[in-house]
Design a protein around this motif. Structure first.
Motif, PDB file in Angstrom:
ATOM      1  N   LYS A 263     -17.431  12.049  29.562  1.00  0.00           N
ATOM      2  CA  LYS A 263     -16.528  12.947  28.990  1.00  0.00           C
ATOM      3  C   LYS A 263     -16.520  14.431  29.311  1.00  0.00           C
ATOM      4  O   LYS A 263     -17.511  14.839  29.448  1.00  0.00           O
ATOM      5  CB  LYS A 263     -16.487  12.836  27.611  1.00  0.00           C
ATOM      6  CG  LYS A 263     -15.489  13.829  26.627  1.00  0.00           C
ATOM      7  CD  LYS A 263     -15.632  13.635  25.294  1.00  0.00           C
ATOM      8  CE  LYS A 263     -14.813  14.465  24.414  1.00  0.00           C
ATOM      9  NZ  LYS A 263     -15.271  14.404  22.902  1.00  0.00           N
ATOM     10  N   GLY A 264     -15.392  15.363  29.557  1.00  0.00           N
ATOM     11  CA  GLY A 264     -15.601  16.700  29.944  1.00  0.00           C
ATOM     12  C   GLY A 264     -14.496  17.127  30.796  1.00  0.00           C
ATOM     13  O   GLY A 264     -13.412  16.385  30.857  1.00  0.00           O
ATOM     14  N   LEU A 265     -14.655  18.234  31.296  1.00  0.00           N
ATOM     15  CA  LEU A 265     -13.667  18.937  32.216  1.00  0.00           C
ATOM     16  C   LEU A 265     -13.895  18.897  33.815  1.00  0.00           C
ATOM     17  O   LEU A 265     -14.907  19.264  34.199  1.00  0.00           O
ATOM     18  CB  LEU A 265     -13.627  20.601  31.706  1.00  0.00           C
ATOM     19  CG  LEU A 265     -12.187  21.249  31.924  1.00  0.00           C
ATOM     20  CD1 LEU A 265     -11.127  20.476  31.298  1.00  0.00           C
ATOM     21  CD2 LEU A 265     -12.577  22.482  31.668  1.00  0.00           C
ATOM     22  N   TYR A 266     -13.136  18.350  34.451  1.00  0.00           N
ATOM     23  CA  TYR A 266     -13.083  18.083  35.834  1.00  0.00           C
ATOM     24  C   TYR A 266     -12.146  19.154  36.520  1.00  0.00           C
ATOM     25  O   TYR A 266     -11.057  19.296  36.094  1.00  0.00           O
ATOM     26  CB  TYR A 266     -12.845  16.942  36.340  1.00  0.00           C
ATOM     27  CG  TYR A 266     -13.878  15.734  35.773  1.00  0.00           C
ATOM     28  CD1 TYR A 266     -14.997  15.322  36.538  1.00  0.00           C
ATOM     29  CD2 TYR A 266     -14.014  15.200  34.467  1.00  0.00           C
ATOM     30  CE1 TYR A 266     -16.068  14.263  36.166  1.00  0.00           C
ATOM     31  CE2 TYR A 266     -14.839  14.334  34.130  1.00  0.00           C
ATOM     32  CZ  TYR A 266     -15.763  13.871  34.733  1.00  0.00           C
ATOM     33  OH  TYR A 266     -16.991  12.871  34.481  1.00  0.00           O
ATOM     34  N   SER A 267     -12.586  19.805  37.573  1.00  0.00           N
ATOM     35  CA  SER A 267     -11.879  20.618  38.287  1.00  0.00           C
ATOM     36  C   SER A 267     -11.896  20.497  39.738  1.00  0.00           C
ATOM     37  O   SER A 267     -12.899  20.326  40.338  1.00  0.00           O
ATOM     38  CB  SER A 267     -12.136  22.007  37.757  1.00  0.00           C
ATOM     39  OG  SER A 267     -13.586  22.476  38.360  1.00  0.00           O
ATOM     40  N   CYS A 268     -10.695  20.469  40.576  1.00  0.00           N
ATOM     41  CA  CYS A 268     -10.667  20.390  41.939  1.00  0.00           C
ATOM     42  C   CYS A 268     -10.231  21.457  42.622  1.00  0.00           C
ATOM     43  O   CYS A 268      -9.162  22.174  42.369  1.00  0.00           O
ATOM     44  CB  CYS A 268      -9.730  19.140  42.333  1.00  0.00           C
ATOM     45  SG  CYS A 268      -9.329  19.085  44.054  1.00  0.00           S
ATOM     46  N   HIS A 269     -11.039  22.206  43.359  1.00  0.00           N
ATOM     47  CA  HIS A 269     -10.734  23.542  44.174  1.00  0.00           C
ATOM     48  C   HIS A 269     -10.582  23.200  45.752  1.00  0.00           C
ATOM     49  O   HIS A 269     -11.324  22.299  46.065  1.00  0.00           O
ATOM     50  CB  HIS A 269     -12.178  24.261  43.922  1.00  0.00           C
ATOM     51  CG  HIS A 269     -12.672  24.504  42.430  1.00  0.00           C
ATOM     52  ND1 HIS A 269     -12.296  25.844  41.760  1.00  0.00           N
ATOM     53  CD2 HIS A 269     -13.153  23.901  41.706  1.00  0.00           C
ATOM     54  CE1 HIS A 269     -12.860  25.635  40.562  1.00  0.00           C
ATOM     55  NE2 HIS A 269     -13.378  24.310  40.474  1.00  0.00           N
TER      56      HIS A 269
END
Length: 427
Positions: A263-269
């Motif tokens: 669980k958490g925040l995923y970010s694609c750059h």
């Protein structure tokens, strides 16, 4: 387009706490997508990250994806649009009018120093018009243009250059030379750049309670084929990104067998320094309790003529032998039950047939009596001396209920004969 990007960034800040922190510390990246995803534990998560602008399609024939071309619009003596010339790094400049050969050109070093100015020697009156310098980069999907108006005069005192509010206007002397400026020195339009080293994609993970600047780097991907994995997640094949990500522009992150700690925040750059692209996609992943698994054994279908034995198993904790009781349904009970259904149905049908016969005979008897009464009424004689009424006939010839006649027809015949005899006597 820029307005839509700003709107998406605002929505990401409103609906995803922590997206603002990443936006402020991300160095100017544009948030193009923000989603909340909830999946049960044990399932597979696919965090989508697609961008066709990140597809690596370098031209093997010396980059013909960059093109410059000059167009001109003439308003007199009649309106017309004409292509003057075009050029790409892998090809020589091409003129579209033989009259301009050797007279109009652009520098051969245009794609090296970024100077795409159009040089016109021995200006003639027909050169008057609005010229447009167009720069196209098909790989980066970037298109830029600039307009310049050229007027020709025969007086040297009228030569000038000014801005009319929309474009630059040049007034030049007939027979002179002029350069229509078009300069773009961005690295995007110049050679000598390693494009494959300037394309980077990476995923970051921010667990709950961790500040954005402390987020964990999961993986770095380069268009050159280099790949850098961070942490045990990728080493243990817990997470993965497709090996051909830059071929199809698909940088989606796959997480099999979800666990609560995922669980958490995923970010694609997505960084494309060559094209000036920097996009980000943010996903807040929530892991829900696992789904209850239904039994996989298919139910057994039992037909009426198939008897399924019932078993009951009793076991003891002290290791004594198991006793299995088997209860089989009796065959006689089933036979008697079906026989009872058959007899009840037969009796019901017999009762209905009997009732129909009785009702039919009664209706026939009533109809016969009605017809006989009508025939007696017709025999009444109308005249001055006498009239025999049906009621008199019935009163004079009433017999006891226990008549000696066996049927109604004989009885009626006798009654008619007596009535006729009595009538003849009176006559």
């Amino acid at each position: 387009m820029l307005h839509d990007m700003n709107l998406l960034q605002i929505l990401a800040v409103l609906f995803l706490p922590g997206a603002w922190g990443q936006s402020s510390s991300g160095g100017g990246g544009v948030v193009v997508e923000a989603k909340n995803i909830t999946l049960p534990a044990g399932s597979r998560a696919e965090l989508p990250c697609h961008s066709p602008r990140m597809v690596w399609t370098q031209d093997r024939l010396k980059d013909r994806q960059r093109v410059v071309h000059w167009d001109v619009v003439h308003s007199s003596p009649k309106y017309s649009v004409e292509r003057v010339l075009d050029m790409s790094p892998g090809a020589r400049q091409r003129l579209y009018n033989g009259f301009n050969k050797g007279r109009i050109s652009i520098p051969d070093s245009a794609f090296t120093d970024g100077n795409f100015s159009l040089v016109i020697n021995n200006v003639v009156t027909s050169d008057t018009g609005v010229y447009t310098c167009n720069l196209h980069h098909h790989y980066c999907q970037i298109h830029q243009s600039i307009q310049i108006q050229l007027n020709v005069t025969k007086s040297a005192r009228k030569e000038k250059r000014y801005w009319d509010g929309e474009k630059t206007v040049l007034v030049v002397l007939l027979g002179s030379s002029v350069s229509l400026p078009c300069v773009n020195r961005r690295a995007l339009w110049r050679d000598g750049l390693q494009e494959d080293l300037q394309q980077v994609a990476h995923w970051d993970f921010q667990p709950p309670g961790v500040r954005p600047n402390k987020a964990d780097r999961l993986v770095d991907l380069y268009a050159s084929g280099e790949r850098r994995d961070y942490g045990p997640m990728f080493a243990q094949r817990k997470m993965s990104v497709a090996e051909d990500a830059f071929t199809f522009g698909d940088f989606s992150l796959s997480i099999p067998d979800l666990k609560p700690e995922d669980k958490g925040l995923y970010s694609c750059h997505l960084h494309h320094h060559y094209c000036g692209l920097y996009e980000r996609r943010i996903f807040r992943l929530t892991v829900a309790p696992p789904l209850l698994q239904e039994p996989t054994t298919p139910p057994r279908i039992v037909f009426n003529d198939e008897l399924e034995p019932k078993t009951e198993e009793v076991s003891a904790d002290d290791g004594s032998p198991r006793v299995v009781n088997v209860f089989l349904p009796e065959q006689r009970g089933y036979f008697v039950q079906h026989l009872g259904y058959f007899l009840a149905t037969f009796l019901l049908l017999a009762f209905i047939v009997f009732a129909v016969i009785v009702l039919t005979r009664r209706r026939k008897k009533r109809g016969l009596e009605y017809e006989m009464g009508r025939s007696v009424r017709r025999s009444v004689i109308s005249g001055d001396e006498m009239a025999l009424d049906c009621t008199e006939l019935r009163t004079l010839n009433q017999d006891p209920l226990n008549s000696e006649y066996k049927n109604n027809l004989l009885k009626e015949r006798e009654m008619v004969k007596e009535c006729n005899k009595e009538f003849d006597g009176r006559m």
